[in-house]
Write a protein that holds these residues in place. Structure first.
Motif, PDB file in Angstrom:
ATOM      1  N   SER A 238       0.834  -1.202   0.000  1.00  0.00           N
ATOM      2  CA  SER A 238       0.000   0.000   0.000  1.00  0.00           C
ATOM      3  C   SER A 238       0.865   1.247   0.000  1.00  0.00           C
TER       4      SER A 238
ATOM      5  N   VAL B 240      -4.179   5.999   4.825  1.00  0.00           N
ATOM      6  CA  VAL B 240      -4.457   4.610   4.457  1.00  0.00           C
ATOM      7  C   VAL B 240      -4.014   3.713   5.608  1.00  0.00           C
TER       8      VAL B 240
ATOM      9  N   LEU C 117      -3.012  -2.283  -2.810  1.00  0.00           N
ATOM     10  CA  LEU C 117      -4.073  -1.375  -2.370  1.00  0.00           C
ATOM     11  C   LEU C 117      -3.759   0.062  -2.767  1.00  0.00           C
TER      12      LEU C 117
ATOM     13  N   HIS D 187      -5.419   4.119  -3.539  1.00  0.00           N
ATOM     14  CA  HIS D 187      -6.378   4.941  -2.789  1.00  0.00           C
ATOM     15  C   HIS D 187      -6.626   6.269  -3.490  1.00  0.00           C
ATOM     16  N   SER D 188      -7.671   6.948  -3.046  1.00  0.00           N
ATOM     17  CA  SER D 188      -8.061   8.237  -3.608  1.00  0.00           C
ATOM     18  C   SER D 188      -7.109   9.342  -3.147  1.00  0.00           C
TER      19      SER D 188
ATOM     20  N   CYS E 175      -4.239  10.332  -4.077  1.00  0.00           N
ATOM     21  CA  CYS E 175      -2.868   9.879  -3.854  1.00  0.00           C
ATOM     22  C   CYS E 175      -1.880  10.928  -4.365  1.00  0.00           C
TER      23      CYS E 175
ATOM     24  N   GLU F 108      -5.012   6.504 -10.679  1.00  0.00           N
ATOM     25  CA  GLU F 108      -4.945   5.772  -9.408  1.00  0.00           C
ATOM     26  C   GLU F 108      -5.256   4.295  -9.625  1.00  0.00           C
TER      27      GLU F 108
ATOM     28  N   TRP G 207      -8.792  -0.650  -4.577  1.00  0.00           N
ATOM     29  CA  TRP G 207      -8.700   0.816  -4.520  1.00  0.00           C
ATOM     30  C   TRP G 207      -9.651   1.312  -3.437  1.00  0.00           C
ATOM     31  N   ASN G 208      -9.131   2.135  -2.530  1.00  0.00           N
ATOM     32  CA  ASN G 208      -9.886   2.621  -1.380  1.00  0.00           C
ATOM     33  C   ASN G 208     -10.182   4.106  -1.527  1.00  0.00           C
ATOM     34  N   ASN G 209     -11.475   4.462  -1.450  1.00  0.00           N
ATOM     35  CA  ASN G 209     -11.871   5.864  -1.385  1.00  0.00           C
ATOM     36  C   ASN G 209     -11.832   6.252   0.086  1.00  0.00           C
ATOM     37  N   THR G 210     -10.781   6.943   0.496  1.00  0.00           N
ATOM     38  CA  THR G 210     -10.567   7.192   1.920  1.00  0.00           C
ATOM     39  C   THR G 210     -11.627   8.095   2.522  1.00  0.00           C
TER      40      THR G 210
ATOM     41  N   LEU H 136     -14.508   0.643  -0.871  1.00  0.00           N
ATOM     42  CA  LEU H 136     -13.444  -0.237  -1.347  1.00  0.00           C
ATOM     43  C   LEU H 136     -13.881  -0.872  -2.653  1.00  0.00           C
TER      44      LEU H 136
END
Length: 215
Positions: A46, A52, A106, A108-109, A111, A162, A194-197, A202
Motif C-alpha cells: 500500500s 491509508v 491497495l 487509494h483516492s 494519492c 490511481e 482501490w480505497n476511497n478514503t 473499497l
C-alpha cells in the motif's frame, strides 16, 4: 549519530498507554507471536499515505498481514540488476520465505504520488524530472499507466491513473518468476484494490467485468 533525538513526549505517553492496556490484555498472544515467528496469510502493498490504515480497514490482528508501504503503493518490474530494491525484496521474502497465500495491492483516492506522476508526465513538475529526484524516478514505474489514460479529461484522469497504479503493479508482480510460478501452481493469488478514503469505499479489480467494482 549526533542527529538523533529522544522520542517526542506525546509518543512516549501513547506507548505507555498501549503497554498498560492493549499489551497487558493480550500479553500471551504477543509472546506467542514473538516465540513462534510470523505466519501471515497475506501480503499487502500500500501507499505510505497516513490516511491509508490497512489493519483498520480489514480489522486485522497482529501477525495477520505482512505489510509493505511505499510511494503510491507501486511494484516495480522484475529487474535483478544489483541495485537496492526494497519493494522487490519484500515481495521475494513474502512469497519464498513466508509463503503468503495472497498479495493485495491497495491503491487509494487523492494519492499524492499519483498526482506527482500526472504532473511530471504533463510537464508541470520539472523538479520530478531531475535525475536526483527519488520520487520522480520511482514514479517512472507508473508512466506506462499514464500513457493508457492520457487521453482522458482533467475530471477523470487522476482517478483513472490511481486505478492504473494498481494495475501496473499487478502486471509487474507477474514478471517476478517466483510470483508467476506460485500463481500458476495455485499457491498464491494476487488482488487489486482501490480505497476511497473519504467515503469509506473499497473497490476491487474484476478482470471478468473489465474494471474496478465495489466489494
Amino acid at each position: 549519530m549526533d542527529a538523533a533525538r529522544p522520542l517526542p513526549s506525546y509518543l512516549i505517553s501513547r506507548f505507555h498507554g498501549w503497554r498498560a492496556t492493549t499489551y497487558q490484555d493480550n500479553k500471551a498472544w504477543y509472546r506467542r507471536l514473538a516465540e513462534s515467528g510470523q505466519h501471515p496469510r497475506a501480503m499487502v502493498i500500500s501507499c505510505c499515505d497516513s490516511r491509508v490504515h490497512v489493519t483498520s480497514i480489514f480489522g486485522a490482528d497482529e501477525g495477520e498481514f505482512f505489510i509493505h508501504r511505499n510511494i503510491a503503493g507501486l511494484v516495480p518490474p522484475y529487474t535483478p540488476d544489483g541495485e537496492r530494491h526494497g519493494t522487490s525484496a519484500a515481495v521475494e521474502y513474502a512469497v519464498t520465505s513466508l509463503g503468503v497465500a495472497h498479495i493485495v495491492v491497495l491503491g487509494h483516492s487523492s494519492c499524492g504520488g499519483v498526482k506527482g506522476c500526472h504532473d511530471m508526465c504533463t510537464g508541470h513538475a520539472p523538479q520530478l524530472e531531475e535525475k536526483t529526484s527519488f520520487v520522480g524516478r520511482w514514479m517512472d514505474i507508473l508512466r506506462p499507466g499514464f500513457d493508457r489514460v492520457a487521453h482522458l479529461g482533467k475530471d477523470d484522469i487522476l482517478r483513472a491513473l490511481e486505478h492504473q497504479a494498481v494495475l501496473v503493479s499487478l502486471e509487474n508482480l507477474m514478471t517476478f518468476p517466483f510470483v508467476a510460478d506460485a500463481v500458476r501452481d495455485e499457491k498464491l493469488t494476487i488482488h487489486g484494490l482501490w480505497n476511497n478514503t473519504g467515503e469509506g469505499e473499497l473497490q476491487q479489480f474484476d478482470p471478468a467485468r473489465g474494471g474496478f467494482v465495489n466489494v
